[in-house]
Write a protein that holds these residues in place. Structure first.
Motif, PDB file in Angstrom:
ATOM      1  N   ALA A 182       0.636  -1.071   0.103  1.00  0.00           N
ATOM      2  CA  ALA A 182      -0.018  -0.042   0.003  1.00  0.00           C
ATOM      3  C   ALA A 182       0.815   1.306  -0.007  1.00  0.00           C
ATOM      4  N   ARG A 183       1.934   1.040   0.824  1.00  0.00           N
ATOM      5  CA  ARG A 183       2.818   2.417   0.805  1.00  0.00           C
ATOM      6  C   ARG A 183       3.421   2.607  -0.655  1.00  0.00           C
ATOM      7  N   LEU A 184       3.732   1.636  -1.242  1.00  0.00           N
ATOM      8  CA  LEU A 184       4.250   1.984  -2.600  1.00  0.00           C
ATOM      9  C   LEU A 184       3.356   2.348  -3.861  1.00  0.00           C
ATOM     10  N   GLN A 185       2.110   1.866  -3.584  1.00  0.00           N
ATOM     11  CA  GLN A 185       0.836   2.501  -4.231  1.00  0.00           C
ATOM     12  C   GLN A 185       0.574   3.895  -4.019  1.00  0.00           C
ATOM     13  N   GLU A 186       0.561   4.291  -2.669  1.00  0.00           N
ATOM     14  CA  GLU A 186       0.352   5.536  -2.363  1.00  0.00           C
ATOM     15  C   GLU A 186       1.335   6.503  -2.738  1.00  0.00           C
ATOM     16  N   THR A 187       2.545   6.150  -2.751  1.00  0.00           N
ATOM     17  CA  THR A 187       3.685   7.188  -3.026  1.00  0.00           C
ATOM     18  C   THR A 187       4.237   7.288  -4.371  1.00  0.00           C
ATOM     19  N   ALA A 188       3.494   6.284  -5.285  1.00  0.00           N
ATOM     20  CA  ALA A 188       4.019   6.298  -6.859  1.00  0.00           C
ATOM     21  C   ALA A 188       3.844   7.774  -7.377  1.00  0.00           C
ATOM     22  N   ASN A 189       4.764   8.098  -8.114  1.00  0.00           N
ATOM     23  CA  ASN A 189       4.271   9.236  -9.159  1.00  0.00           C
ATOM     24  C   ASN A 189       3.722   8.778 -10.463  1.00  0.00           C
ATOM     25  N   ARG A 190       2.591   9.098 -10.685  1.00  0.00           N
ATOM     26  CA  ARG A 190       2.045   8.399 -11.666  1.00  0.00           C
ATOM     27  C   ARG A 190       1.919   9.392 -12.937  1.00  0.00           C
ATOM     28  N   ASP A 191       2.210   8.844 -14.122  1.00  0.00           N
ATOM     29  CA  ASP A 191       2.278   9.528 -15.345  1.00  0.00           C
ATOM     30  C   ASP A 191       1.679   8.673 -16.681  1.00  0.00           C
ATOM     31  N   ASP A 192       0.395   8.984 -16.750  1.00  0.00           N
ATOM     32  CA  ASP A 192      -0.155   8.100 -17.852  1.00  0.00           C
ATOM     33  C   ASP A 192       0.393   6.683 -18.156  1.00  0.00           C
ATOM     34  N   GLY A 193       0.291   6.028 -17.055  1.00  0.00           N
ATOM     35  CA  GLY A 193       0.579   4.533 -17.157  1.00  0.00           C
ATOM     36  C   GLY A 193       1.826   4.258 -16.724  1.00  0.00           C
ATOM     37  N   ALA A 194       2.542   4.956 -16.149  1.00  0.00           N
ATOM     38  CA  ALA A 194       4.045   4.966 -15.780  1.00  0.00           C
ATOM     39  C   ALA A 194       4.110   5.340 -14.191  1.00  0.00           C
ATOM     40  N   TRP A 195       4.767   4.472 -13.613  1.00  0.00           N
ATOM     41  CA  TRP A 195       5.089   4.753 -12.115  1.00  0.00           C
ATOM     42  C   TRP A 195       6.473   4.939 -11.812  1.00  0.00           C
ATOM     43  N   SER A 196       6.773   6.042 -10.891  1.00  0.00           N
ATOM     44  CA  SER A 196       8.172   6.152 -10.456  1.00  0.00           C
ATOM     45  C   SER A 196       8.184   6.864  -9.049  1.00  0.00           C
ATOM     46  N   ALA A 201      18.366  11.010  -3.416  1.00  0.00           N
ATOM     47  CA  ALA A 201      19.448  11.414  -4.264  1.00  0.00           C
ATOM     48  C   ALA A 201      18.666  11.880  -5.779  1.00  0.00           C
ATOM     49  N   SER A 202      17.701  11.761  -6.016  1.00  0.00           N
ATOM     50  CA  SER A 202      16.968  12.242  -7.233  1.00  0.00           C
ATOM     51  C   SER A 202      16.412  13.567  -7.152  1.00  0.00           C
ATOM     52  N   PRO A 203      16.783  14.337  -8.363  1.00  0.00           N
ATOM     53  CA  PRO A 203      16.225  15.791  -8.330  1.00  0.00           C
ATOM     54  C   PRO A 203      14.849  15.637  -8.694  1.00  0.00           C
ATOM     55  N   PRO A 204      13.997  16.904  -8.709  1.00  0.00           N
ATOM     56  CA  PRO A 204      12.551  16.871  -8.958  1.00  0.00           C
ATOM     57  C   PRO A 204      12.574  16.418 -10.465  1.00  0.00           C
ATOM     58  N   GLY A 205      11.555  15.590 -10.767  1.00  0.00           N
ATOM     59  CA  GLY A 205      11.218  15.302 -12.073  1.00  0.00           C
ATOM     60  C   GLY A 205      12.145  14.087 -12.854  1.00  0.00           C
ATOM     61  N   ARG A 206      13.173  13.786 -11.932  1.00  0.00           N
ATOM     62  CA  ARG A 206      13.884  12.829 -12.189  1.00  0.00           C
ATOM     63  C   ARG A 206      14.127  11.570 -11.467  1.00  0.00           C
ATOM     64  N   ASP A 207      13.047  10.974 -11.232  1.00  0.00           N
ATOM     65  CA  ASP A 207      12.934   9.614 -10.472  1.00  0.00           C
ATOM     66  C   ASP A 207      13.988   8.727 -11.023  1.00  0.00           C
ATOM     67  N   LEU A 208      14.631   7.876  -9.838  1.00  0.00           N
ATOM     68  CA  LEU A 208      15.564   6.998 -10.408  1.00  0.00           C
ATOM     69  C   LEU A 208      15.221   5.776 -11.180  1.00  0.00           C
ATOM     70  N   THR A 209      15.955   5.420 -11.872  1.00  0.00           N
ATOM     71  CA  THR A 209      15.932   4.135 -12.567  1.00  0.00           C
ATOM     72  C   THR A 209      16.826   3.097 -11.971  1.00  0.00           C
ATOM     73  N   GLY A 210      16.733   1.725 -12.058  1.00  0.00           N
ATOM     74  CA  GLY A 210      17.560   0.869 -11.408  1.00  0.00           C
ATOM     75  C   GLY A 210      17.235   0.019 -10.646  1.00  0.00           C
ATOM     76  N   PHE A 242       7.943  -0.710 -14.772  1.00  0.00           N
ATOM     77  CA  PHE A 242       8.794  -1.074 -15.736  1.00  0.00           C
ATOM     78  C   PHE A 242       8.719   0.028 -17.175  1.00  0.00           C
ATOM     79  N   GLU A 243       7.421   0.407 -17.258  1.00  0.00           N
ATOM     80  CA  GLU A 243       6.958   1.277 -18.273  1.00  0.00           C
ATOM     81  C   GLU A 243       7.800   2.663 -18.118  1.00  0.00           C
ATOM     82  N   TYR A 244       7.902   2.862 -16.715  1.00  0.00           N
ATOM     83  CA  TYR A 244       8.804   4.308 -16.524  1.00  0.00           C
ATOM     84  C   TYR A 244      10.319   4.377 -17.072  1.00  0.00           C
ATOM     85  N   GLU A 245      10.827   3.040 -16.755  1.00  0.00           N
ATOM     86  CA  GLU A 245      12.107   2.733 -17.356  1.00  0.00           C
ATOM     87  C   GLU A 245      12.041   2.482 -18.676  1.00  0.00           C
TER      88      GLU A 245
END
Length: 415
Positions: A182-196, A201-210, A242-245
């Motif tokens: 639930a925490r992962l679902q609640e904190t996801a930044n959602r963008d048209d089918g992509a979650w990050s 360590a990540s600047p705004p708008g540049r969520d980490l890959t990896g 995975f879509e975000y990456e």
């Protein structure tokens, strides 16, 4: 159980014996001295101190390596030291000092899971019970505004709890898994089918890959819970991660950008890393596992791209033997992708390349260079992800890949 390769098993055993020799004892517990980078007087400095309890660089990770070594060798001394290291992890981590409240490699749930695994391998009810109790106590503590990643957050807690549930049928685990999901679902930044997910360590708008801190590791944890944890509703969230990456992938450079603020320029393209922690090697592991669970061809094509990005570094390591053979960001971690891909695809040439890397590493170490730590500026360190225990684990994987589970993608049943 197939016979282990004697060359690589002997290499792992030599490292294990060194760790046994260098252990510092207090009653029935033991620990090691280590070097680590720590913030001192406002800057990162090298510190020399007793190792902590964590899986990443502390006694829990060393205990796991020694337990796996014992399973292949039956060495009584190795078993004794493995049990003592696990006891230290439980004792030193009792108040969670130095541990993240969640997470696998740097967090308290990971310590509990790994100690329970060590207890299972060592046939020690004492450790199995202690590890489970430690994990339960950790999950009962308020995590506050915790991280969400595999290393120190909710995704890592999910990985640890799924492994623990594979060993034990404790009723509390299911509820704890639901809370972390639930925490992962609640904190996801959602963008048209992509979650990050945002990270320190990540600047705004540049969520980490990896894998270690980014969308790959979080998506993988959701996928494991969806397919083996009774939560099929989480599969969509895994695919969105995975879509975000997928959208961040740079085909011209065949890589995924490393957006960490300390490595990426704010006004230019971020570098594409090739490592378990922040690059193609770790991302490739998640896609191979995703394909194994879902038979999705797109995930296999992404795994192939990650493998293509990693192979040149492995070929260079096999040719030169230079650099670190550690797991987090060294040749051992990169070679894990070749081992897993070789097993999944029946590619003997990939496993042979990993073996060539290991052989060259033995030659380099025998020349007097020793084993280079994954901690910049440090001497040899004992830990799992940046030190000797992890290098030893790499050689265990080469010796018996079908019998020694990967520690770089900690799947529920250790497959």
């Amino acid at each position: 159980m197939s016979a282990p390769d004697p060359l690589f098993l002997e290499a792992a055993a030599r490292i294990g014996w060194r760790l046994c020799r260098d252990a510092i004892w207090d009653g029935d517990r033991c620990v090691w001295l280590t070097d680590s980078l720590e913030p001192i007087d406002g800057e990162w400095r090298l510190a020399h101190r007793a190792a902590g309890p964590d899986v990443y660089a502390g006694s829990a990770g060393v205990a796991l390596f020694l337990a796996r070594l014992f399973a292949l060798t039956g060495d009584a001394l190795v078993r004794q030291v493995a049990k003592a290291a696990a006891r230290h992890a439980i004792s030193a981590g009792a108040n969670c000092s130095g541990l993240a409240p969640r997470g696998y490699y740097s967090g308290a749930p990971g310590v509990g899971s790994v100690v329970a695994q060590a207890g299972h391998v060592l046939d020690s009810d004492e450790l199995s019970e202690a590890g489970a109790a430690f994990a339960l106590a950790a999950m009962q503590r308020d995590a506050g505004r915790q991280d969400v990643d595999l290393m120190a957050g909710a995704a890592g807690a999910i990985a640890a709890l799924l492994q623990l549930r594979a060993l034990r049928d404790d009723a509390w685990i299911g509820g704890a898994l639901d809370l972390e999901a639930a925490r992962l679902q609640e904190t996801a930044n959602r963008d048209d089918g992509a979650w990050s997910w945002s990270a320190p360590a990540s600047p705004p708008g540049r969520d980490l890959t990896g894998l270690s801190h980014g969308a790959a590791g979080i998506g993988w944890a959701l996928l494991e819970l969806a397919h083996g944890g009774g939560r099929p509703d989480l599969a969509a969230g895994a695919e969105a991660a995975f879509e975000y990456e997928r959208r961040r992938y740079d085909p011209a450079r065949n890589g995924w950008p490393d957006f960490r603020s300390d490595v990426a320029a704010a006004d230019g393209p971020a570098p594409c890393a090739v490592a378990w922690c922040h690059g193609a090697a770790g991302i490739g592991l998640t896609r191979l596992r995703a394909h194994a669970l879902t038979a999705d061809g797109q995930r296999m094509s992404e795994a192939a791209a990650a493998l293509a990005a990693t192979l040149p570094l492995l070929e260079a390591a096999a040719a030169s033997g230079q650099g670190s053979f550690t797991l987090c960001h060294g040749h051992g971690g990169n070679a894990e992708l070749a081992i897993v891909a070789g097993q999944a695809l029946g590619g003997r040439d990939l496993v042979a390349l990993a073996e060539a890397v290991g052989t060259r590493g033995l030659e380099a170490a025998a020349s007097g260079a020793g084993w280079i730590s994954g901690v910049p500026g440090a001497g040899e360190t004992p830990g799992l992800m940046t030190g000797l225990a992890g290098i030893g684990y790499f050689y265990l994987r080469l010796a018996a890949p079908g019998n020694v589970p990967s520690v770089l993608l900690p799947t529920p049943a250790g497959d």
